[in-house]
Design a protein around this motif. Structure first.
Motif, PDB file in Angstrom:
ATOM      1  N   GLU A  58      17.101  98.239  14.256  1.00  0.00           N
ATOM      2  CA  GLU A  58      18.561  98.429  14.289  1.00  0.00           C
ATOM      3  C   GLU A  58      18.860  99.919  14.411  1.00  0.00           C
ATOM      4  O   GLU A  58      18.551 100.701  13.506  1.00  0.00           O
ATOM      5  CB  GLU A  58      19.198  97.865  13.013  1.00  0.00           C
ATOM      6  N   ILE A  59      19.429 100.315  15.531  1.00  0.00           N
ATOM      7  CA  ILE A  59      19.746 101.720  15.773  1.00  0.00           C
ATOM      8  C   ILE A  59      21.257 101.862  15.911  1.00  0.00           C
ATOM      9  O   ILE A  59      21.868 101.248  16.793  1.00  0.00           O
ATOM     10  CB  ILE A  59      19.033 102.251  17.028  1.00  0.00           C
ATOM     11  N   SER A  60      21.837 102.660  15.041  1.00  0.00           N
ATOM     12  CA  SER A  60      23.278 102.899  15.045  1.00  0.00           C
ATOM     13  C   SER A  60      23.547 104.288  15.591  1.00  0.00           C
ATOM     14  O   SER A  60      22.929 105.264  15.168  1.00  0.00           O
ATOM     15  CB  SER A  60      23.822 102.772  13.616  1.00  0.00           C
ATOM     16  N   VAL A  61      24.473 104.390  16.550  1.00  0.00           N
ATOM     17  CA  VAL A  61      24.799 105.671  17.184  1.00  0.00           C
ATOM     18  C   VAL A  61      26.288 105.936  17.041  1.00  0.00           C
ATOM     19  O   VAL A  61      27.109 105.075  17.368  1.00  0.00           O
ATOM     20  CB  VAL A  61      24.422 105.673  18.679  1.00  0.00           C
ATOM     21  N   ARG A  62      26.636 107.131  16.557  1.00  0.00           N
ATOM     22  CA  ARG A  62      28.050 107.490  16.427  1.00  0.00           C
ATOM     23  C   ARG A  62      28.264 108.938  16.846  1.00  0.00           C
ATOM     24  O   ARG A  62      27.326 109.717  16.942  1.00  0.00           O
ATOM     25  CB  ARG A  62      28.537 107.267  14.994  1.00  0.00           C
ATOM     26  N   GLY A  63      29.528 109.274  17.117  1.00  0.00           N
ATOM     27  CA  GLY A  63      29.886 110.611  17.596  1.00  0.00           C
ATOM     28  C   GLY A  63      30.252 111.541  16.452  1.00  0.00           C
ATOM     29  O   GLY A  63      29.587 111.576  15.433  1.00  0.00           O
ATOM     30  N   GLY A  64      31.335 112.303  16.660  1.00  0.00           N
ATOM     31  CA  GLY A  64      31.777 113.239  15.635  1.00  0.00           C
ATOM     32  C   GLY A  64      31.595 114.694  16.009  1.00  0.00           C
ATOM     33  O   GLY A  64      32.127 115.592  15.359  1.00  0.00           O
ATOM     34  N   GLY A  65      30.794 114.958  17.075  1.00  0.00           N
ATOM     35  CA  GLY A  65      30.549 116.330  17.500  1.00  0.00           C
ATOM     36  C   GLY A  65      29.174 116.822  17.100  1.00  0.00           C
ATOM     37  O   GLY A  65      28.578 116.351  16.127  1.00  0.00           O
ATOM     38  N   SER A  66      28.667 117.776  17.864  1.00  0.00           N
ATOM     39  CA  SER A  66      27.322 118.312  17.617  1.00  0.00           C
ATOM     40  C   SER A  66      27.202 118.902  16.219  1.00  0.00           C
ATOM     41  O   SER A  66      26.198 118.680  15.522  1.00  0.00           O
ATOM     42  CB  SER A  66      26.985 119.386  18.659  1.00  0.00           C
ATOM     43  N   GLY A  67      28.211 119.654  15.806  1.00  0.00           N
ATOM     44  CA  GLY A  67      28.170 120.282  14.488  1.00  0.00           C
ATOM     45  C   GLY A  67      28.084 119.270  13.361  1.00  0.00           C
ATOM     46  O   GLY A  67      27.313 119.450  12.406  1.00  0.00           O
ATOM     47  N   ALA A  68      28.862 118.191  13.488  1.00  0.00           N
ATOM     48  CA  ALA A  68      28.842 117.151  12.458  1.00  0.00           C
ATOM     49  C   ALA A  68      27.485 116.461  12.409  1.00  0.00           C
ATOM     50  O   ALA A  68      26.980 116.128  11.324  1.00  0.00           O
ATOM     51  CB  ALA A  68      29.944 116.132  12.731  1.00  0.00           C
ATOM     52  N   GLY A  69      26.884 116.245  13.567  1.00  0.00           N
ATOM     53  CA  GLY A  69      25.574 115.600  13.610  1.00  0.00           C
ATOM     54  C   GLY A  69      24.489 116.449  12.982  1.00  0.00           C
ATOM     55  O   GLY A  69      23.676 115.966  12.188  1.00  0.00           O
ATOM     56  N   ILE A  70      24.471 117.745  13.310  1.00  0.00           N
ATOM     57  CA  ILE A  70      23.452 118.640  12.750  1.00  0.00           C
ATOM     58  C   ILE A  70      23.647 118.771  11.239  1.00  0.00           C
ATOM     59  O   ILE A  70      22.675 118.789  10.473  1.00  0.00           O
ATOM     60  CB  ILE A  70      23.514 120.009  13.451  1.00  0.00           C
ATOM     61  N   LYS A  71      24.899 118.838  10.797  1.00  0.00           N
ATOM     62  CA  LYS A  71      25.187 118.926   9.359  1.00  0.00           C
ATOM     63  C   LYS A  71      24.662 117.686   8.626  1.00  0.00           C
ATOM     64  O   LYS A  71      24.028 117.792   7.567  1.00  0.00           O
ATOM     65  CB  LYS A  71      26.697 119.053   9.146  1.00  0.00           C
TER      66      LYS A  71
END
Length: 278
Positions: A58-71
């Motif tokens: 099960e792989i879940s993918v969401r956005g939010g922006g590069s900064g939010a992902g790295i954080k």
């Protein structure tokens, strides 16, 4: 009375036997990705195909922006961060303070396309002209060969990797004009430009649609061929970041992305593969 008790006890034992015999739910391997909305369409397609080939994952993918992902990756709440910009020095230091070595994986190439409404007669802008528009020095399309029409500037939000990449390539250390519309996703930029005849914006090449027009920049079109040839001036890599070298499901998923089948998905999503394509 004894018969009633016996029947009740038999029912209880039957229920218990049923519970013991019931099949145990299959355990699923799970992975969460978060970050760039530019990379999002690619990784969503990768996840869909990978799960189809690997039942029980099960792989879940969401956005939010590069900064939010790295954080989120540094904080340990996700397994992978998708980014349309390189990790910043401050983010690397924060990760080190937590004992994390963030590892960068380049999964695709992209061209930042400068877009306008299809009715806009302007077909080409130089980097200097784009810079003046985004700094507020040029405010009317007439000044760059277009109609007598106010320029409506759209941009990505400051947490976006696309925002950072555009600023680095066009503005340097200058700040964008204060009346720019800072939007939360590339899809929002496309939607705004589609509905606003005087608008200008920028998106990854995978977001180009018939309802918008991509301008030539310094006389060069935003195409995969020009990007690979090094002719288009607004190219950039796209990344996935992991906390250390990936293992388990994360490694298998990344291996799939970089495989010929995975790079074919990159190409089909209108981005540029960085490896062999099946």
């Amino acid at each position: 009375m004894k018969k009633s008790i016996a029947v009740t006890m038999a029912a209880i034992f039957g229920l218990m036997a049923g519970l013991v015999a019931a099949p145990v739910a299959e355990s699923r391997e799970r992975l969460v990705l978060q970050g760039s909305t530019t990379v999002l369409p690619i990784t969503v397609k990768h996840a869909e195909e990978f799960m189809k080939r690997n039942p029980g994952t099960e792989i879940s993918v969401r956005g939010g922006g590069s900064g939010a992902g790295i954080k989120a990756l540094i904080e340990g709440t996700i397994g992978m961060a998708q980014a349309s910009r390189s990790i910043r020095d401050g983010e690397i230091l924060e990760a080190k303070a937590r004992g994390i070595k963030v590892v960068e994986h380049t999964i695709a190439g992209d061209a930042l396309a400068v877009i306008v409404h299809p009715e806009n007669p302007v077909a080409n802008l130089t980097k200097a002209q784009i810079r003046d528009i985004y700094l507020g020095k040029t405010t009317n399309w007439r000044e760059v060969g277009g109609k007598d029409q106010k320029i409506v500037v759209t941009s990505r939000d400051v947490a976006s990797g696309t925002f950072k990449a555009f600023n680095e390539k066009i503005l340097g250390k200058e700040k964008q004009r204060p009346d720019a519309l800072f939007l939360a996703s590339s899809a929002a930029v496309v939607g705004t430009v589609t509905g606003t005849p005087g608008a200008i914006g920028y998106v990854g090449m995978g977001f180009l649609r018939p309802e918008i027009k991509a301008l030539h920049v310094d006389g060069v079109a935003a195409t995969a061929e020009n990007l690979v040839a090094g002719k288009y001036p607004l190219g950039r890599p796209l990344f996935i970041y992991t906390a250390g070298e990936p293992t388990g499901l994360a490694k298998r998923f990344l291996d799939f992305i970089m495989s010929p089948d995975g790079q074919k998905i990159v190409k089909e999503a209108e981005f540029v593969p960085v490896g062999p394509v099946k």
